[in-house]
Enzyme design. Structure first.
Site, PDB file in Angstrom:
ATOM      1  N   ARG A   9       0.853  -1.181   0.000  1.00  0.00           N
ATOM      2  CA  ARG A   9       0.000   0.000   0.000  1.00  0.00           C
ATOM      3  C   ARG A   9       0.897   1.242   0.000  1.00  0.00           C
ATOM      4  O   ARG A   9       2.094   1.165   0.261  1.00  0.00           O
ATOM      5  CB  ARG A   9      -0.895  -0.002   1.233  1.00  0.00           C
ATOM      6  CG  ARG A   9      -1.932  -1.111   1.229  1.00  0.00           C
ATOM      7  CD  ARG A   9      -2.523  -1.324   2.611  1.00  0.00           C
ATOM      8  NE  ARG A   9      -3.110  -0.096   3.141  1.00  0.00           N
ATOM      9  CZ  ARG A   9      -3.337   0.112   4.435  1.00  0.00           C
ATOM     10  NH1 ARG A   9      -2.984  -0.792   5.335  1.00  0.00           N
ATOM     11  NH2 ARG A   9      -3.897   1.239   4.835  1.00  0.00           N
ATOM     12  N   LYS A  81      -2.704  -7.989  11.694  1.00  0.00           N
ATOM     13  CA  LYS A  81      -4.065  -7.775  12.207  1.00  0.00           C
ATOM     14  C   LYS A  81      -5.056  -7.486  11.077  1.00  0.00           C
ATOM     15  O   LYS A  81      -6.262  -7.637  11.254  1.00  0.00           O
ATOM     16  CB  LYS A  81      -4.085  -6.648  13.234  1.00  0.00           C
ATOM     17  CG  LYS A  81      -3.776  -5.267  12.697  1.00  0.00           C
ATOM     18  CD  LYS A  81      -3.734  -4.226  13.825  1.00  0.00           C
ATOM     19  CE  LYS A  81      -3.407  -2.842  13.316  1.00  0.00           C
ATOM     20  NZ  LYS A  81      -4.422  -2.294  12.420  1.00  0.00           N
ATOM     21  N   ASP A  82      -4.558  -7.055   9.900  1.00  0.00           N
ATOM     22  CA  ASP A  82      -5.427  -6.766   8.760  1.00  0.00           C
ATOM     23  C   ASP A  82      -5.643  -7.965   7.850  1.00  0.00           C
ATOM     24  O   ASP A  82      -6.377  -7.877   6.867  1.00  0.00           O
ATOM     25  CB  ASP A  82      -4.837  -5.623   7.915  1.00  0.00           C
ATOM     26  CG  ASP A  82      -4.835  -4.296   8.651  1.00  0.00           C
ATOM     27  OD1 ASP A  82      -5.658  -4.128   9.574  1.00  0.00           O
ATOM     28  OD2 ASP A  82      -4.012  -3.431   8.303  1.00  0.00           O
ATOM     29  N   ARG A 129     -13.458  -3.208  18.454  1.00  0.00           N
ATOM     30  CA  ARG A 129     -12.791  -3.783  19.631  1.00  0.00           C
ATOM     31  C   ARG A 129     -12.382  -2.676  20.599  1.00  0.00           C
ATOM     32  O   ARG A 129     -12.643  -2.763  21.808  1.00  0.00           O
ATOM     33  CB  ARG A 129     -11.552  -4.570  19.197  1.00  0.00           C
ATOM     34  CG  ARG A 129     -10.691  -5.021  20.373  1.00  0.00           C
ATOM     35  CD  ARG A 129      -9.357  -5.571  19.920  1.00  0.00           C
ATOM     36  NE  ARG A 129      -8.531  -4.607  19.223  1.00  0.00           N
ATOM     37  CZ  ARG A 129      -7.781  -3.683  19.812  1.00  0.00           C
ATOM     38  NH1 ARG A 129      -7.779  -3.568  21.126  1.00  0.00           N
ATOM     39  NH2 ARG A 129      -7.039  -2.862  19.103  1.00  0.00           N
ATOM     40  N   ARG A 130     -11.735  -1.647  20.076  1.00  0.00           N
ATOM     41  CA  ARG A 130     -11.308  -0.556  20.955  1.00  0.00           C
ATOM     42  C   ARG A 130     -12.498   0.151  21.581  1.00  0.00           C
ATOM     43  O   ARG A 130     -12.453   0.541  22.752  1.00  0.00           O
ATOM     44  CB  ARG A 130     -10.435   0.432  20.171  1.00  0.00           C
ATOM     45  CG  ARG A 130      -9.053  -0.118  19.840  1.00  0.00           C
ATOM     46  CD  ARG A 130      -8.231   0.844  19.021  1.00  0.00           C
ATOM     47  NE  ARG A 130      -6.925   0.266  18.708  1.00  0.00           N
ATOM     48  CZ  ARG A 130      -6.277   0.444  17.570  1.00  0.00           C
ATOM     49  NH1 ARG A 130      -6.818   1.195  16.613  1.00  0.00           N
ATOM     50  NH2 ARG A 130      -5.100  -0.104  17.365  1.00  0.00           N
ATOM     51  N   ARG A 147     -10.972   7.757  10.976  1.00  0.00           N
ATOM     52  CA  ARG A 147     -10.381   7.010   9.858  1.00  0.00           C
ATOM     53  C   ARG A 147      -9.233   7.817   9.275  1.00  0.00           C
ATOM     54  O   ARG A 147      -9.027   8.973   9.595  1.00  0.00           O
ATOM     55  CB  ARG A 147     -11.424   6.745   8.757  1.00  0.00           C
ATOM     56  CG  ARG A 147     -12.501   5.711   9.083  1.00  0.00           C
ATOM     57  CD  ARG A 147     -11.991   4.286   9.126  1.00  0.00           C
ATOM     58  NE  ARG A 147     -11.156   3.935   7.978  1.00  0.00           N
ATOM     59  CZ  ARG A 147     -11.611   3.577   6.785  1.00  0.00           C
ATOM     60  NH1 ARG A 147     -12.910   3.540   6.552  1.00  0.00           N
ATOM     61  NH2 ARG A 147     -10.779   3.250   5.809  1.00  0.00           N
ATOM     62  N   ARG A 153      -4.807  10.982  11.286  1.00  0.00           N
ATOM     63  CA  ARG A 153      -5.488  10.849  12.581  1.00  0.00           C
ATOM     64  C   ARG A 153      -4.868  11.773  13.630  1.00  0.00           C
ATOM     65  O   ARG A 153      -5.579  12.419  14.406  1.00  0.00           O
ATOM     66  CB  ARG A 153      -5.437   9.386  13.045  1.00  0.00           C
ATOM     67  CG  ARG A 153      -6.185   8.442  12.125  1.00  0.00           C
ATOM     68  CD  ARG A 153      -6.184   7.028  12.636  1.00  0.00           C
ATOM     69  NE  ARG A 153      -6.659   6.097  11.623  1.00  0.00           N
ATOM     70  CZ  ARG A 153      -7.096   4.870  11.873  1.00  0.00           C
ATOM     71  NH1 ARG A 153      -7.130   4.426  13.104  1.00  0.00           N
ATOM     72  NH2 ARG A 153      -7.500   4.091  10.883  1.00  0.00           N
ATOM     73  N   CYS A 241     -13.185  -8.414  11.326  1.00  0.00           N
ATOM     74  CA  CYS A 241     -12.939  -7.135  11.985  1.00  0.00           C
ATOM     75  C   CYS A 241     -14.243  -6.412  12.279  1.00  0.00           C
ATOM     76  O   CYS A 241     -14.262  -5.412  12.968  1.00  0.00           O
ATOM     77  CB  CYS A 241     -12.063  -6.250  11.112  1.00  0.00           C
ATOM     78  SG  CYS A 241     -12.998  -5.346   9.889  1.00  0.00           S
TER      79      CYS A 241
END
Length: 312
Positions: A9, A81-82, A129-130, A147, A153, A241
């Site tokens: 990416r 995690k992705d 989750r957070r 996002r 961010r 997710c």
């Protein structure tokens, strides 16, 4: 092989991670030419809708997988995690690298910690989750979607849109931008349990044996054991997710591994949590067995409810 192409990416963090893998590979294969090829994924382009509503974290891997399957790249580097727990035919997780800092982190321009936030403080995160774990810790705070890449961010935090934001500590640390925010505080896993594979890099390849063998030199045994437990736990629960699941395996010594896990509703109104220590030799079945313990307590029904909330 004379040349290896890594699909990546375009974000600064993704480039950092791909460059890291490139450098590590070149330590083993100094004569091998390695090139990065950049792609924009759907997850990078759609920034105004929570991931849960547009298909989940696989949105960050799809274009890179297509490039590999079409022969335009040999491997892709992802934040583990992705990476979904199931792969398209012809693709596989060939290696996981040594784990960086797995914790979530609290960032703020005004407040030193979660505990110091005033009632009703606005905290930025889009992760379900957070959201769940924050509500368990501070049910009084106001959660607001967040996002964009890490720099975006942080810019929103500094512009005063949030009193605090929660990010993966490792991303901020890799980019060496901790000092851009007045308060940067990694949170103990006893306070917030991370996502499966958080702070580990997953190297995805086609089933080409030469490529798989080539990247296998980067596979870290401890990270492999921990991520196997975590990914098996999530896979058995059949949770992507779009549902709130935290799971962290930690190797304690040569004989034992600790596993912390939590699932629940995004607002923290219902949850199931376990913290176990087990024989490390059982790591291949440990995640599945722990997930079954959760299922016996109603985890699947709870996650179905959470998923419906996420897609409203």
């Amino acid at each position: 092989m004379e040349k290896l192409v890594i699909a990546t990416r375009k974000s600064k963090l993704a480039i950092w991670q791909s460059e890291y893998v490139k450098q590590e590979l070149q330590k083993h294969y100094p004569s091998l030419e390695i090139e990065l090829q950049e792609f924009s994924t759907k997850g990078d382009k759609i920034l105004d809708v929570p991931l849960a509503k547009i298909g989940g974290k696989g949105l960050f891997t799809k274009e890179l997988e297509v490039a590999m399957l079409e022969g335009n790249a040999h491997l892709a580097v992802h934040s583990l995690k992705d990476v979904p727990t199931q792969f398209e035919p012809g693709l596989q997780l060939a290696a996981v690298t040594k784990r960086f800092d797995p914790r979530d982190a609290f960032l703020s321009e005004k407040y030193t910690s979660l505990e110091e936030l005033p009632n009703g403080a606005v905290v930025g995160t889009t992760s379900l989750r957070r959201r769940m774990e924050l509500k368990l810790l501070r049910p009084d705070i106001t959660l607001k979607d967040l996002r964009g890449n890490i720099n975006t961010r942080i810019a929103k935090l500094k512009a005063g849109e949030y009193d605090a934001i929660i990010l993966a500590a490792t991303g901020v640390q890799k980019l060496q931008i901790e000092d851009e925010v007045k308060y940067f505080l990694p949170l103990s896993t006893d306070k917030m349990i991370p996502s499966m594979g958080q702070a580990t890099l997953g190297i995805e390849t086609t089933d080409n044996k030469e490529i798989v063998e080539l990247v296998s030199v980067l596979n870290d045994e401890n990270a492999h054991i921990e991520s196997t437990i975590e990914r098996s736990f999530v896979d058995t629960l059949q949770g992507g997710c779009q549902v709130p699941i935290g799971v962290k395996a930690t190797i304690m010594d040569e004989n034992s591994v600790r596993v912390q896990a939590v699932v629940g509703m995004p607002d923290g109104s219902e949850y199931i949590e376990e913290d176990i220590t087990a024989d490390i030799e059982e790591y291949k079945i440990l995640g599945q067995n722990l997930a079954q313990t959760f299922i016996d307590q109603g985890a699947k029904e709870l996650l179905e409810k959470a998923e419906k909330v996420a897609f409203k």
